[in-house]
Enzyme design. Structure first.
Site, PDB file in Angstrom:
ATOM      1  N   ASN A  50     -66.873 -18.028 -22.604  1.00  0.00           N
ATOM      2  CA  ASN A  50     -66.431 -18.285 -21.230  1.00  0.00           C
ATOM      3  C   ASN A  50     -66.436 -19.774 -20.883  1.00  0.00           C
ATOM      4  O   ASN A  50     -66.566 -20.151 -19.723  1.00  0.00           O
ATOM      5  CB  ASN A  50     -67.274 -17.457 -20.243  1.00  0.00           C
ATOM      6  CG  ASN A  50     -68.745 -17.811 -20.276  1.00  0.00           C
ATOM      7  OD1 ASN A  50     -69.183 -18.584 -21.124  1.00  0.00           O
ATOM      8  ND2 ASN A  50     -69.513 -17.259 -19.354  1.00  0.00           N
TER       9      ASN A  50
ATOM     10  N   GLU B  10     -83.679 -26.236 -17.981  1.00  0.00           N
ATOM     11  CA  GLU B  10     -82.505 -26.461 -18.838  1.00  0.00           C
ATOM     12  C   GLU B  10     -82.188 -27.953 -19.011  1.00  0.00           C
ATOM     13  O   GLU B  10     -81.825 -28.376 -20.112  1.00  0.00           O
ATOM     14  CB  GLU B  10     -81.299 -25.717 -18.255  1.00  0.00           C
ATOM     15  CG  GLU B  10     -81.474 -24.204 -18.359  1.00  0.00           C
ATOM     16  CD  GLU B  10     -80.292 -23.413 -17.827  1.00  0.00           C
ATOM     17  OE1 GLU B  10     -79.330 -24.030 -17.312  1.00  0.00           O
ATOM     18  OE2 GLU B  10     -80.330 -22.184 -17.952  1.00  0.00           O
TER      19      GLU B  10
ATOM     20  N   TYR C 221     -81.748 -19.745 -24.321  1.00  0.00           N
ATOM     21  CA  TYR C 221     -81.413 -18.492 -23.627  1.00  0.00           C
ATOM     22  C   TYR C 221     -82.568 -17.483 -23.676  1.00  0.00           C
ATOM     23  O   TYR C 221     -82.327 -16.284 -23.540  1.00  0.00           O
ATOM     24  CB  TYR C 221     -80.159 -17.878 -24.241  1.00  0.00           C
ATOM     25  CG  TYR C 221     -78.851 -18.497 -23.762  1.00  0.00           C
ATOM     26  CD1 TYR C 221     -78.456 -18.400 -22.424  1.00  0.00           C
ATOM     27  CD2 TYR C 221     -77.989 -19.142 -24.643  1.00  0.00           C
ATOM     28  CE1 TYR C 221     -77.257 -18.941 -21.978  1.00  0.00           C
ATOM     29  CE2 TYR C 221     -76.783 -19.685 -24.205  1.00  0.00           C
ATOM     30  CZ  TYR C 221     -76.428 -19.574 -22.862  1.00  0.00           C
ATOM     31  OH  TYR C 221     -75.231 -20.097 -22.434  1.00  0.00           O
TER      32      TYR C 221
ATOM     33  N   HIS D 180     -71.277 -23.221 -19.148  1.00  0.00           N
ATOM     34  CA  HIS D 180     -72.532 -22.659 -18.622  1.00  0.00           C
ATOM     35  C   HIS D 180     -73.025 -23.540 -17.483  1.00  0.00           C
ATOM     36  O   HIS D 180     -72.805 -24.759 -17.493  1.00  0.00           O
ATOM     37  CB  HIS D 180     -73.602 -22.638 -19.725  1.00  0.00           C
ATOM     38  CG  HIS D 180     -74.986 -22.398 -19.188  1.00  0.00           C
ATOM     39  ND1 HIS D 180     -75.460 -21.133 -18.936  1.00  0.00           N
ATOM     40  CD2 HIS D 180     -75.965 -23.262 -18.822  1.00  0.00           C
ATOM     41  CE1 HIS D 180     -76.691 -21.242 -18.433  1.00  0.00           C
ATOM     42  NE2 HIS D 180     -77.020 -22.516 -18.363  1.00  0.00           N
TER      43      HIS D 180
ATOM     44  N   LYS E  17     -69.070 -25.079 -23.765  1.00  0.00           N
ATOM     45  CA  LYS E  17     -69.484 -24.245 -24.900  1.00  0.00           C
ATOM     46  C   LYS E  17     -68.587 -24.469 -26.124  1.00  0.00           C
ATOM     47  O   LYS E  17     -67.487 -25.030 -26.000  1.00  0.00           O
ATOM     48  CB  LYS E  17     -69.467 -22.775 -24.471  1.00  0.00           C
ATOM     49  CG  LYS E  17     -70.486 -22.443 -23.379  1.00  0.00           C
ATOM     50  CD  LYS E  17     -70.542 -20.947 -23.125  1.00  0.00           C
ATOM     51  CE  LYS E  17     -71.556 -20.622 -22.045  1.00  0.00           C
ATOM     52  NZ  LYS E  17     -71.730 -19.154 -21.894  1.00  0.00           N
TER      53      LYS E  17
HETATM   54  P1  CMP Z   1     -73.953 -18.150 -19.305  1.00  0.00           P
HETATM   55  O1  CMP Z   1     -73.689 -18.634 -17.935  1.00  0.00           O
HETATM   56  O2  CMP Z   1     -74.052 -19.136 -20.395  1.00  0.00           O
HETATM   57  O3  CMP Z   1     -75.318 -17.280 -19.292  1.00  0.00           O
HETATM   58  C1  CMP Z   1     -75.569 -16.242 -20.230  1.00  0.00           C
HETATM   59  C2  CMP Z   1     -74.394 -15.932 -21.065  1.00  0.00           C
HETATM   60  O4  CMP Z   1     -74.415 -14.689 -21.738  1.00  0.00           O
HETATM   61  C3  CMP Z   1     -73.170 -15.839 -20.176  1.00  0.00           C
HETATM   62  O5  CMP Z   1     -72.807 -17.110 -19.693  1.00  0.00           O
HETATM   63  C4  CMP Z   1     -72.181 -15.198 -21.124  1.00  0.00           C
HETATM   64  O6  CMP Z   1     -71.505 -16.142 -21.931  1.00  0.00           O
HETATM   65  C5  CMP Z   1     -73.065 -14.371 -22.060  1.00  0.00           C
HETATM   66  N1  CMP Z   1     -72.817 -12.941 -21.967  1.00  0.00           N
HETATM   67  C6  CMP Z   1     -72.334 -12.179 -22.948  1.00  0.00           C
HETATM   68  N2  CMP Z   1     -72.223 -10.905 -22.554  1.00  0.00           N
HETATM   69  C7  CMP Z   1     -72.644 -10.861 -21.277  1.00  0.00           C
HETATM   70  C8  CMP Z   1     -72.757  -9.819 -20.322  1.00  0.00           C
HETATM   71  N3  CMP Z   1     -72.417  -8.558 -20.604  1.00  0.00           N
HETATM   72  N4  CMP Z   1     -73.212 -10.148 -19.095  1.00  0.00           N
HETATM   73  C9  CMP Z   1     -73.571 -11.433 -18.810  1.00  0.00           C
HETATM   74  N5  CMP Z   1     -73.487 -12.453 -19.693  1.00  0.00           N
HETATM   75  C10 CMP Z   1     -73.023 -12.171 -20.907  1.00  0.00           C
END
Ligand code: CMP
Length: 137
Positions: free
Chosen positions: A112, A126, A49, A115, A9
């Site tokens: 984070n 995806e 998303y 993904h 990311k």
């Molecule tokens: P990702 O695995 O990319 O899938 C969805 C993304 O939403 C997740 O990682 C997080 O980066 C983001 N996100 C932000 N807030 C939340 C939340 N409260 N719960 C889950 N995903 C979140």
């Protein structure tokens, strides 16, 4: 052999963590079948998303994902979907096990670092979002 989509990311690319993350991916035994740097538009992040469009974090997540370059990859391994999710650790870096990618490189639940697809159907959607079959080599 199974395939999954991985994204490094914008937070991790900006901090120059792409190299160390790719090193961990290869050390874990994945084959990288495709890889590209992308700078998503807001609309492209929203399309990727779309499954989360009703969630309260959707606007912030898609703004972040379109804020700078990311690296998208197709990873191949036996059980690639589960294996990549295990290597990343929990979505929230503060809950991810020590030594996992998100624990080491992520900042918070949104920023984070990486993904990964969560199921075979999402992996198909995806990987197809970024790569054509001819790109998987
Ligand atoms: P990702 O695995 O990319 O899938 C969805 C993304 O939403 C997740 O990682 C997080 O980066 C983001 N996100 C932000 N807030 C939340 C939340 N409260 N719960 C889950 N995903 C979140």
């Amino acid at each position: 052999m199974e395939r999954t989509l991985a994204i490094i990311k914008p937070d991790a690319v900006e901090k120059q963590f792409a190299g160390p993350i790719i090193q961990r991916i290869e050390a874990a035994g994945f084959r990288i079948r495709a890889m590209r740097r992308v700078h998503l538009s807001k609309a492209e992040a929203e399309g990727f998303y779309a499954v989360h469009r009703e969630r309260p974090f959707f606007a912030s997540l898609t703004a972040f994902m379109s804020s700078g370059p990311a690296v998208v990859m197709v990873l191949e391994a036996d059980g690639a979907i589960r294996k990549w999710r295990d290597l990343m650790g929990a979505t929230d870096p503060s809950k991810a096990p020590a030594g996992s990618i998100r624990a080491d490189f992520g900042s918070n639940i949104e920023r984070n670092a990486t993904h990964g697809s969560d199921a075979p159907e999402t992996a198909a959607f995806e990987t197809g979002y970024f790569f054509a079959g001819v790109d998987l080599v």
